[in-house]
Design a protein around this motif. Structure first.
Motif, PDB file in Angstrom:
ATOM      1  N   GLN A 267       0.826  -1.620   0.159  1.00 17.43           N
ATOM      2  CA  GLN A 267      -0.325   0.028   0.003  1.00 17.43           C
ATOM      3  C   GLN A 267       0.671   1.242  -0.166  1.00 17.43           C
ATOM      4  O   GLN A 267       0.286   2.564  -0.584  1.00 17.43           O
ATOM      5  CB  GLN A 267      -1.100  -0.163   1.305  1.00 17.43           C
ATOM      6  CG  GLN A 267      -1.980  -0.815   1.497  1.00 17.43           C
ATOM      7  CD  GLN A 267      -2.648  -0.831   2.686  1.00 17.43           C
ATOM      8  OE1 GLN A 267      -1.905  -1.200   3.493  1.00 17.43           O
ATOM      9  NE2 GLN A 267      -4.128  -0.870   2.027  1.00 17.43           N
ATOM     10  N   VAL A 292      -8.960  -8.701  -4.443  1.00 19.19           N
ATOM     11  CA  VAL A 292      -9.896  -7.857  -3.425  1.00 19.19           C
ATOM     12  C   VAL A 292      -9.525  -8.418  -1.864  1.00 19.19           C
ATOM     13  O   VAL A 292      -8.974  -8.845  -1.634  1.00 19.19           O
ATOM     14  CB  VAL A 292     -11.484  -9.283  -3.076  1.00 19.19           C
ATOM     15  CG1 VAL A 292     -12.282  -8.543  -3.147  1.00 19.19           C
ATOM     16  CG2 VAL A 292     -11.343 -10.403  -4.196  1.00 19.19           C
ATOM     17  N   LYS A 296      -7.476  -1.875  -1.377  1.00 23.82           N
ATOM     18  CA  LYS A 296      -7.931  -0.624  -2.069  1.00 23.82           C
ATOM     19  C   LYS A 296      -8.287   0.555  -1.615  1.00 23.82           C
ATOM     20  O   LYS A 296      -7.783   1.957  -1.895  1.00 23.82           O
ATOM     21  CB  LYS A 296      -8.384  -0.772  -3.436  1.00 23.82           C
ATOM     22  CG  LYS A 296      -7.172  -2.141  -4.669  1.00 23.82           C
ATOM     23  CD  LYS A 296      -7.963  -2.228  -5.550  1.00 23.82           C
ATOM     24  CE  LYS A 296      -9.225  -3.195  -5.195  1.00 23.82           C
ATOM     25  NZ  LYS A 296      -9.224  -3.993  -4.212  1.00 23.82           N
ATOM     26  N   TYR A 334     -14.159   5.690   7.666  1.00 24.83           N
ATOM     27  CA  TYR A 334     -13.025   6.217   7.157  1.00 24.83           C
ATOM     28  C   TYR A 334     -13.024   7.629   7.522  1.00 24.83           C
ATOM     29  O   TYR A 334     -12.059   8.166   8.103  1.00 24.83           O
ATOM     30  CB  TYR A 334     -12.097   6.184   6.250  1.00 24.83           C
ATOM     31  CG  TYR A 334     -11.510   4.271   5.877  1.00 24.83           C
ATOM     32  CD1 TYR A 334     -10.348   4.266   6.436  1.00 24.83           C
ATOM     33  CD2 TYR A 334     -12.058   3.412   5.263  1.00 24.83           C
ATOM     34  CE1 TYR A 334      -9.568   3.031   6.202  1.00 24.83           C
ATOM     35  CE2 TYR A 334     -11.404   2.916   4.732  1.00 24.83           C
ATOM     36  CZ  TYR A 334     -10.085   2.547   4.869  1.00 24.83           C
ATOM     37  OH  TYR A 334      -9.554   1.127   5.037  1.00 24.83           O
ATOM     38  N   ASP A 550     -18.648  -6.402   5.124  1.00 28.94           N
ATOM     39  CA  ASP A 550     -16.955  -6.337   5.521  1.00 28.94           C
ATOM     40  C   ASP A 550     -17.577  -6.603   6.523  1.00 28.94           C
ATOM     41  O   ASP A 550     -17.830  -6.174   7.607  1.00 28.94           O
ATOM     42  CB  ASP A 550     -16.347  -5.017   5.232  1.00 28.94           C
ATOM     43  CG  ASP A 550     -14.857  -5.348   5.819  1.00 28.94           C
ATOM     44  OD1 ASP A 550     -14.342  -6.741   5.496  1.00 28.94           O
ATOM     45  OD2 ASP A 550     -13.849  -4.857   5.852  1.00 28.94           O
TER      46      ASP A 550
HETATM   47  P1  ADP Z   1      -9.830  -3.168  -0.979  1.00 29.63           P
HETATM   48  O1  ADP Z   1     -11.239  -2.427  -1.782  1.00 29.63           O
HETATM   49  O2  ADP Z   1      -9.082  -3.613  -1.923  1.00 29.63           O
HETATM   50  O3  ADP Z   1     -11.095  -4.790  -1.379  1.00 29.63           O
HETATM   51  P2  ADP Z   1     -10.423  -3.163   0.747  1.00 29.63           P
HETATM   52  O4  ADP Z   1     -10.100  -1.134   1.332  1.00 29.63           O
HETATM   53  O5  ADP Z   1     -11.705  -2.906   1.356  1.00 29.63           O
HETATM   54  O6  ADP Z   1      -9.991  -3.637   0.152  1.00 29.63           O
HETATM   55  O7  ADP Z   1      -9.268  -3.529   1.963  1.00 29.63           O
HETATM   56  C1  ADP Z   1     -10.492  -4.718   2.906  1.00 29.63           C
HETATM   57  C2  ADP Z   1      -9.930  -5.084   4.609  1.00 29.63           C
HETATM   58  O8  ADP Z   1      -8.609  -5.025   5.357  1.00 29.63           O
HETATM   59  C3  ADP Z   1     -11.380  -3.881   5.353  1.00 29.63           C
HETATM   60  O9  ADP Z   1     -11.393  -4.350   6.781  1.00 29.63           O
HETATM   61  C4  ADP Z   1      -9.960  -2.947   5.174  1.00 29.63           C
HETATM   62  O10 ADP Z   1     -10.279  -2.354   7.095  1.00 29.63           O
HETATM   63  C5  ADP Z   1      -8.922  -3.938   6.017  1.00 29.63           C
HETATM   64  N1  ADP Z   1      -7.451  -3.366   5.622  1.00 29.63           N
HETATM   65  C6  ADP Z   1      -6.760  -2.898   4.463  1.00 29.63           C
HETATM   66  N2  ADP Z   1      -5.208  -2.328   4.841  1.00 29.63           N
HETATM   67  C7  ADP Z   1      -5.264  -2.877   5.828  1.00 29.63           C
HETATM   68  C8  ADP Z   1      -3.934  -3.627   6.425  1.00 29.63           C
HETATM   69  N3  ADP Z   1      -2.962  -2.194   6.559  1.00 29.63           N
HETATM   70  N4  ADP Z   1      -3.601  -3.241   7.787  1.00 29.63           N
HETATM   71  C9  ADP Z   1      -5.479  -4.136   7.960  1.00 29.63           C
HETATM   72  N5  ADP Z   1      -6.373  -4.596   7.501  1.00 29.63           N
HETATM   73  C10 ADP Z   1      -6.195  -3.657   6.277  1.00 29.63           C
END
Ligand code: ADP
Ligand code: MG
Length: 692
Positions: A267, A292, A296, A334, A550
């Protein structure tokens, strides 16, 4: 440079009368050049003439012999049967054509003929029905039917034989006039055939080896032109003025405090790319790929807040309303402690409210607008749009991206495209070929990979007990049903019935909730938050949960009728679980009904890797289907196939990008001249790629 002869009307070619002219127009052929670029659909190998005595039943073959028995008669069932016998030194063949009485005027006793068709045995006689023919003795072009023959996609008014004849004339007379845009040294370096030989050999190959060379050259050309358009677009976007954001340590600290976790290395790397883009004076045009659950959204939040901190408005686009609502919820969470004015703008909102909302956006009273493609409708005006995040999921094409970009007038906003389904490499070279690419290739820590099992009908009970055990441990489960047919009503009915069955018969002691696509957003919200708050043990749902919720405590994803889901959907669904340190399980119910659905199931069982799944999905469905319905931005190639010809595509892309980049260095260089030649020769094609 165009040669007049190649561009004049095809009706001046000998043998093209008004009727043929019309038929050709319908095929999109108006000039000799267009005819030459009308490539065969397939080829017939007629390099072998068989002896009649050696013909085999069911095999498509070619024979040569003399006509000696000519009959034309009418029957009750068939209007007309035309019949001849043909003999060579080894045997006799009966030949019939149905409903082609004019053949009676064409065939004469003792004619020598070539026949090409499937062999049947009828009353112990060898027979061909409606074969292709050529009368050799009447025709001075002896042997034209022998060799590798092209087969074209034609309408019934044009026979293959006649079309070939026309093609042969034009190939012989005019293929030499086509200008080769590439210089000899490039052709040599890339081992490419000259364009004239390629055109000759694509229609009338003198060997399979040369046919392959011709195909390679023409595919290269096609890809090269496309990739040149991509390279030019990429260059042109970068020539616009963008906003130069400032993102200092204060802003960053502020943003990082909003995250309840530490960002992964992946990230952070991606955020560096984005930061660099945003702080440059050129507009950002970046694709963010990540599986997924790779996080992101957090990255998007970083970009959005950075732009907002610089006093700009931002937009976040999702492909569906449900997804937009989901993003609205996630982003609101957020940003709960950030001073950001968020608005969800959907197409469905009432006119009056919508009008008010549009006014607020226009006045700059909103910092972040979340919505679907409704956002690119013309009536949405921003005061100062600085950044657009597009959650793409394959649903948006190049055109929408361009359209959105035009929203901001003096400068171009930065654009960040995110895809949850990883994009196969072939597509990132084509549909997304004008973007810079960043990849998140690591999941947040503490995740245990999901275990996936197939549940055959016999194992159904065991699977239900397994779900019960997980729930006894304190976990929760999803049960997902597909849309039965297209109809939403049926969807509702089946899910409602199933929820009843699960509730009353299978899990009478558990709390089962239902979520479906026809519920009002408030209702969906309510049920989702109830599930998150553990008011239900099981959430039965239609596809709506593919995107969104989630619920880390949910460890089971049971998918009913797995065979009805596409691979990308299945992968998305599975991505809903495995979001905590508990072991999660994906249970695939149903029975595959086709080879393709078996293959999908196999892929799901074999891997969790989104990239592998996406490649397989693309391979199984082909690029058109892969994108759902026909979407803008997906290039249609006439001869090239982005999957099977990946190597050529890659080569053409490298060359096209090198050409465009090098030509920028000096206005008088060889590359610059070549690029100019190419853009002039293919102006129409390039324009088409750029607008569609
Ligand atoms: P995407 O959009 O890529 O599918 P998300 O942004 O929805 O993924 O993130 C998936 C889950 O992981 C969410 O519950 C988010 O809060 C959590 N998350 C995201 N980045 C981190 C991180 N660096 N450490 C721990 N949890 C994270
Ligand atoms: Mg997401």
């Amino acid at each position: 440079m165009s040669t007049p002869d190649l561009e004049k009307s095809i009706q001046y070619i000998k043998g093209v009368g008004p009727k043929r002219f019309q038929t050709l127009s319908k095929l999109g052929i108006h000039t000799p050049r267009e005819l030459l670029y009308y490539f065969p659909r397939t080829y017939q190998d007629r390099s072998q003439i068989e002896k009649i005595s050696e013909l085999k039943k069911g095999v498509t073959s070619m024979v040569k012999g003399n006509v000696f028995n000519v009959k034309s008669y009418n029957t009750r069932g068939w209007r007309n049967i035309f019949e001849i016998s043909v003999a060579d030194d080894t045997g006799l063949l009966m030949v019939k054509w149905f409903n082609q009485p004019y053949l009676n005027d064409i065939f004469q006793m003792n004619d020598q003929v070539l026949l090409y068709g499937r062999v049947y045995v009828y009353k112990q006689n060898l027979q061909m029905v409606n074969p292709e023919y050529e009368i050799v003795s009447q025709d001075d072009g002896f042997g034209k039917s022998v060799g590798i023959l092209p087969v074209y996609s034609l309408s019934e008014y044009f026979s293959q034989t006649r079309f070939r004849k026309l093609m042969k004339t034009v190939v012989d007379e005019q293929s030499g006039l086509i200008d080769d845009v590439f210089t000899a040294d490039i052709l040599k370096k890339r081992k490419l055939m000259s364009i004239t030989s390629a055109i000759k050999n694509i229609h009338f190959p003198d060997s399979f080896k040369n046919l392959e060379k011709a195909q390679r050259r023409l595919k290269y050309d096609e890809f090269f032109i496309f990739e040149t358009a991509m390279a030019l677009r990429k260059r042109d976007i970068k020539q616009f003025n963008g906003y130069k954001f400032r993102i200092g340590p204060n802003v960053e600290d502020h943003i990082y405090k909003l995250f309840p976790f530490k960002l992964t290395n992946s990230q952070q790397n991606v955020i560096r790319d984005i930061q660099e883009d945003m702080c440059s004076e050129r507009p950002m045009n970046r694709l963010l790929q990540g599986d997924v659950g790779s996080g992101k959204t957090a990255v998007a939040v970083y970009a959005l807040l950075s732009a907002i901190a610089n006093g700009f408005q931002t937009a976040f686009m999702a492909p569906t309303e449900i997804l937009a609502e989901q993003h609205y919820r996630t982003l609101s969470a957020y940003l709960a402690n950030a001073d950001v004015r968020i608005l969800l703008l959907t197409g469905g909102a009432k006119t009056k409210i919508r009008k008010e909302n549009l006014e607020r956006i226009k006045q700059g009273e909103i910092d972040l607008v979340i919505g679907t493609h409704a956002l690119i409708e013309r009536d949405v005006e921003f005061k100062k749009l600085g950044l657009v995040v597009i959650d793409e999921q394959h649903k948006f094409g190049v055109m929408q991206r361009t359209c959105l970009r035009q929203k901001s007038l003096r400068h171009k906003p930065d654009v960040l495209v995110m895809t949850a389904t990883p994009i196969p490499r072939t597509l990132s070279l084509t549909v997304f070929g004008d973007l810079d690419i960043s990849i998140i290739d690591e999941l947040p820590p503490g995740r245990t990979p999901v275990k996936t099992y197939r549940v055959t009908p016999r194992k159904q009970r065991d699977a239900y007990s397994f779900i019960r055990k997980e729930i006894e441990k304190g976990r929760q489960a999803f049960v997902v049903y597909p849309l039965v047919e297209e109809s939403e009503k049926l969807d509702l009915k089946s899910a409602t019935e199933e929820v009843k069955r699960l509730k009353d018969e299978v899990f009478p002691e558990l709390r089962v909730g239902l979520l479906h696509g026809q519920m009002k957003p408030e209702m969906k919200d309510k049920i989702m938050s109830e599930f998150i708050n553990r008011k239900y043990d099981i959430l039965v749902s239609t596809i709506v949960i593919e995107v969104g919720i989630d619920v880390p405590n949910a460890t089971v994803m049971a998918i009913e009728h797995t065979e009805r889901f596409g691979l990308a959907q299945l992968h998305q669904l599975r991505g809903r679980i495995g979001r905590s340190s508990y072991q999660s399980y994906c249970l695939l119910f149903g029975t595959p009904k086709s080879a393709e659905s078996r293959q999908r199931l196999k892929t799901m069982l074999a891997t969790n890797d989104g990239f592998k799944i996406a490649e397989e999905d693309l391979r199984l469905r082909g690029p058109g289907e892969f994108f759902g319905t026909r979407q803008h931005g997906l290039p249609e190639f006439k001869i090239g196939d982005i999957i099977n010809d990946y190597a050529i595509l890659k080569l053409a892309r490298d060359d096209a990008f090198e050409l465009v980049n090098e030509s920028q260095k000096s206005k008088t260089s060889k590359k610059q001249i070549l690029l100019k030649r190419i853009t002039e020769s293919f102006k129409d094609k390039l324009d088409l790629i750029n607008t569609g």
